[in-house]
Design an enzyme around this catalytic site. Structure first.
Site, short mmCIF file in Angstrom:
data_model
loop_
_atom_site.label_atom_id
_atom_site.label_comp_id
_atom_site.label_asym_id
_atom_site.label_seq_id
_atom_site.Cartn_x
_atom_site.Cartn_y
_atom_site.Cartn_z
N LYS A 59 35.80 -15.56 -13.56
CA LYS A 59 35.27 -16.80 -12.99
C LYS A 59 36.31 -17.90 -13.20
O LYS A 59 36.96 -17.96 -14.25
CB LYS A 59 33.97 -17.14 -13.73
CG LYS A 59 33.19 -18.33 -13.18
CD LYS A 59 31.90 -18.51 -14.00
CE LYS A 59 31.03 -19.64 -13.48
NZ LYS A 59 29.79 -19.80 -14.29
N SER B 188 25.90 -20.22 -11.31
CA SER B 188 27.20 -20.64 -10.82
C SER B 188 28.24 -19.53 -10.76
O SER B 188 29.27 -19.69 -10.10
CB SER B 188 27.72 -21.77 -11.71
OG SER B 188 27.91 -21.29 -13.03
N SER C 107 23.48 -18.80 -15.38
CA SER C 107 24.60 -18.71 -14.44
C SER C 107 25.28 -17.35 -14.30
O SER C 107 26.05 -17.14 -13.38
CB SER C 107 25.66 -19.75 -14.78
OG SER C 107 25.33 -20.99 -14.19
#
Lengths: 470, 475
Positions: B75, B150, B174
């Site tokens: 990420k 996210s 997330s």
């Protein structure tokens, strides 16, 4: 005028001299090439986290113990927020809710205790250098460790303020946690001042920020005291507002900083990058055992040893002096060494800083041995004092300067004879002495000293002369 | 059967395929697939292939770990010294870190190959991966639907097989929510089990890095590599080994019935059946703090976010305003106004509001106290009755991108089941378990007591056998 009491409190920032910074392994050194001692952590780059330097915890606890503080078993770190280029993360990691040391005191010579509310640890901000156009940031100072020592408003005169700061410096230097050099910024004071009439509640206080000299602190307090009293006397009490002021040494006055800072909301909250930190009582006790003697303790011992109070004060004011003195004492006579240091040696030093550093060419052992010669009447004080400046200048041991002649003390029968001769030769001086002019005796002693080229023991000589004329 | 870590590790170690070949194949696949889903923000073939070459050498020398030569993604809020780390923000659009996150260093030490950095909501603030500076990420199952967030890029990349596994970060769901929407496994470890050093902080007392993988075993393997104490994170520690025989599963039936939709309940019913097949006893549980999760999260996490976002001033690093300014404040204000998106601005304002003046006492400290009470309640009440908590991961399958929520609170519902684990610091895992009527993945979530990460993996693996999930097969 004195119907108003002065009320002063101090918040003193002290730079700790740990090897590394408070949250990373960068060297705790600055003044060098800008931005050479920094890393992603102390620059506050994204993703970095603090690692609390255990030495900082130790140093702060040592400071707390030597100021009679309690050390709680838990402490926590908090964030204090503000936007300014000297603060990379836009928050300072400090302690507000659970500081490392609580409720101590510092004792003044009068016996009065100045209470310490608490001591907390925090990181310093980076140094900003301004020129006409730009602001430059030197991050070498960023995240170096500080302690802030906060007193209760217990100080009630300019003299007490000076004594508090001097004593604080002496203590922190003795336990070796900081240089406490105000001129270099390793000790900085915020001073809170208010006035009130006896029996009435405390007045509104003003705060003078970032003071870096004791004499400025004295002047600023005096100025603020007068300003507050004048305003009250003129019926303008409401013009004393709680605010931050700056002392201007050029005009010897204070002025309001009128910065947003007064209205600033720092939004303190617990820093989630630290759990509550436990401090084991055994850890504290070990530190307590390792603490060196404090200046007040050394001073008491010196007085016990026959050194007068004023001399004891001066000898313990500077850590390096006190260390040197205690070392020299092992080899000679304590009182004579004290006179050497406070006399000839201090005379060779012009500034406070030189005394603080006490960087001299004589070793403590050599000075001690010199005092022993004098004590045992192998040389006279006169001779000791005549070679001391040379030793200080050239750095050779005392033996290099003493001649055979110097070392032979004058035979007392010879002195006795010369004393008689002096009394006979100086009838006027003898008459004056008997008439009450005590100083006149010195002239008679001087006669003998001249005749022996200073080798006679002056106190013995004086004693002998007094015997002869009585 | 999608490429799993174990299968590929075996092939690599038998030298049936080289890491360079595998990496090249994946890089090509990313080129093709990224046009559809936009899972990746950034790739760098040179860096990836160099790492693959190194991995092949390690394999040749005969000292590989199970991760050696396996291509993965991170990420883009995890610091990588050899690739930009942008947090999907204009603020860090060109930012190349000066150090690597502890997790990345650990993966590299195990011979891992980084394919690239995956998309997210700006600074991980969001649950859709629609609001980043580098565009939306789409759900590989249906590009009209969101990937969740996210960590949407990470979840989508694993689902579409443009990486074997990925690391995401989980502050309020997330990792687990996008993993569930994309039909993959997502694991949020016990708070402190994995170092946060090098994770761009969102809410520091909530954030954890964790693996997103194709199955529970893969996630476990990755977790075991990245976990552990770290000299760069004072809150990181070594979790103990744990097991749990005959676990009791707690289910908060009432709130699940109330919140989850029909498709989700249908899949969840199968999970309850799986308990029976596994011989796990189930008990009814309920938390008296149910309706406070979202509120607590808003106050506490947003306050921490606001504080953590303070460092983006344009002074030390990142974007800074190009327009003229009067003073430092003006410079900072312009920089932040120009570089932060609306979601970031909202959270910063909200968080600072919670910390300002009297609100500090009224909201922040009050919420802190309730968080403490909530933790106590979980241990005294819920974990007194059961060892693991079972729920759907989200109340629905992935919604359409244009789905509008009627309120902020409703907008937070997709994370409602995930939030307690972040508030309390629990380990929590999502497993794809079935499909919706629109053929979108639906996941179930298991959470355990603090430090029971190992035991949780074991239980999750047992549930996994009964999954009716259908994996994508994108060539």
């Amino acid at each position: 005028m004195s119907k108003y009491n002065l009320v002063v409190g101090f918040e003193t920032h002290v730079e700790l001299k740990t090897k590394t910074k408070i949250f990373c392994s960068c060297a705790n050194e600055f003044g060098g090439e800008p931005n050479t001692n920094c890393c992603p952590i102390c620059l506050g780059e994204p993703g970095t986290l603090p690692q609390l330097n255990k030495e900082v915890v130790k140093y702060a606890i040592k400071a707390g113990l030597s100021l009679n503080c309690k050390i709680p078993q838990e402490m926590s770190m908090d964030r204090k927020h503000y936007f300014y280029p000297d603060l990379g993360k836009s928050y300072q990691t400090t302690q507000s809710s659970r500081p490392i040391c609580l409720e101590g005191y510092l004792t003044l010579d009068s016996g009065k205790k100045i209470r310490i509310n608490h001591i907390h640890i925090e990181e310093d901000a980076s140094k900003l250098v301004h020129d006409s156009k730009n602001i430059y940031i030197d991050n070498n100072r960023g995240s170096t460790p500080l302690i802030e020592i906060v007193t209760e408003p217990d100080i009630s005169s300019v003299e007490e303020a000076r004594e508090y700061i001097e004593k604080l410096q002496a203590i922190l230097r003795h336990i070796d946690v900081s240089d406490c050099k105000m001129q270099e910024g390793s000790m900085r004071c915020d001073v809170n001042i208010s006035v009130h009439k006896e029996g009435e509640p405390l007045g509104t206080r003003t705060e003078i920020k970032n003071m870096n000299s004791i004499s400025f602190i004295e002047k600023a307090i005096s100025y603020e005291y007068d300003r507050h009293v004048d305003l009250i006397e003129n019926g303008q009490k409401d013009q004393i507002i709680q605010e931050t002021r700056r002392y201007d040494e050029k005009t010897d006055s204070t002025e309001s900083m009128r910065e947003k800072e007064d209205a600033q909301d720092y939004r303190y909250f617990p820093d989630p990058n630290f759990f509550v930190l436990k401090i084991e009582p055994s850890f504290v006790e070990n530190l307590r055992k390792m603490l060196p003697k404090l200046p007040s303790e050394i001073k008491a011992e010196l007085i016990e040893d026959g050194i007068d109070e004023k001399a004891a004060d001066l000898l313990t004011k500077y850590k390096n002096v006190s260390d040197f003195y205690l070392e020299a004492k092992k080899y000679g006579d304590n009182k004579i060494i004290a006179t050497y240091i406070l006399g000839e040696i201090f005379r060779s030093m012009e500034t406070e800083e030189e005394k603080e550093n006490f960087d001299i060419k004589i070793t403590a052992e050599d000075l001690g041995k010199l005092s022993l010669l004098q004590k045992e009447n192998k040389i006279t004080a006169h001779i000791a004092y005549s070679i001391l400046p040379k030793m200080l200048k050239e750095g050779r041991p005392h033996t290099a300067y003493l001649t055979k002649e110097d070392l032979v003390s004058v035979d007392n029968t010879e002195v006795d004879k010369l004393c008689k001769e002096a009394v006979d030769a100086m009838p006027q001086a003898v008459k004056d002495y008997k008439a009450g002019k005590e100083k006149a005796i010195k002239a008679v002693v001087g006669y003998v000293m001249r005749a022996t080229k200073g080798k006679a023991n002056p106190s013995y000589t004086e004693q002998k002369i007094l015997e002869l004329i009585q | 059967m999608p490429h799993s870590l174990i299968n590929l590790a075996t092939q690599l170690q038998r030298k049936e395929i080289s890491s360079v070949e595998l990496t090249t194949e994946y890089l090509n696949k990313i080129k093709k697939q990224n046009k559809k889903t936009n899972s990746y923000i950034f790739t760098n073939e040179e860096v990836s292939l160099n790492q693959a070459k190194k991995a092949d050498e390690i394999i040749k020398k005969g000292s590989p770990s199970v991760l050696t030569g396996i291509p993965m993604s991170l990420k883009d809020n995890i610091m990588t010294i050899d690739m930009p780390t942008t947090a999907a923000s204009k603020m860090l659009a060109k930012y190349i870190p000066s150090y690597s996150a502890t997790v990345y260093t650990k993966l590299l030490n195990n011979g891992a190959v980084l394919l690239g950095k995956t998309n997210l909501d700006e600074f991980a603030m969001g649950s859709s991966t629609l609001n980043g500076y580098f565009g939306e990420t789409s759900n590989p199952y249906d590009t009209d639907k969101i990937a969740g967030g996210s960590s949407g890029g990470s979840a989508a990349s694993v689902a579409e097989d443009t990486s074997i596994y990925s690391l995401g970060s989980d502050t309020g769901g997330s990792i687990r929510q996008p993993a569930s929407y994309c039909g993959v496994v997502g694991f949020k470890p016990t708070y402190g089990a994995v170092s946060r050093n090098g994770l761009i902080a969102l809410a520091s007392s909530f954030d954890q890095i964790g693996p997103i993988a194709k199955n529970v075993e893969d996630a476990r393997i990755v977790f075991n590599v990245i976990k552990g104490k770290d000299e760069f994170d004072m809150t990181a520690f070594e979790i103990p080994r744990t097991t749990r025989q005959n676990p009791v599963i707690g289910i908060d039936e009432d709130s699940i019935q109330k919140i989850a939709d029909k498709d989700t309940l249908k899949v969840f019913e199968k999970a309850i059946n799986a308990c029976k097949k596994l011989g796990y006893k189930t008990v009814k549980i309920n938390s008296k703090y149910d309706d406070l999760y979202i509120k607590l999260y808003f106050v506490l996490a947003y306050a921490e976010m606001a504080s953590n976002m303070g460092r983006y001033t344009g002074i030390g690093f990142g974007y800074h305003t190009k327009s003229s300014y009067i003073d430092t404040d003006d410079f900072i204000r312009k920089t932040r106004s120009e570089a932060f998106g609306d979601d970031v601005k909202t959270r910063v304002m909200f968080g600072n509001y919670m910390l300002s003046g009297d609100n500090m006492k009224k909201y922040y400290y009050k919420a802190l106290k309730i968080r403490h009470d909530l933790i106590e309640d979980y241990y005294l009440n819920i974990f007194n009755k059961c060892d693991f908590i079972l729920s759907p991961t989200t109340p629905t399958a992935a919604p359409r991108k244009d789905h509008k929520y009627s309120s902020v609170e409703e907008g937070s519902l997709p994370n409602i089941f995930a939030l307690p684990a972040n508030l309390i610091g629990l380990p929590s895992i999502t497993i794809p378990f079935g499909m919706s009527s629109e053929n979108m993945p639906i996941g179930i979530m298991l959470s355990g007591k603090k430090n029971f990460d190992n035991a949780l993996f074991t239980v999750a693996k047992n549930f996994e056998q009964y999954s009716e999930h259908k994996s994508l097969d994108i060539k």
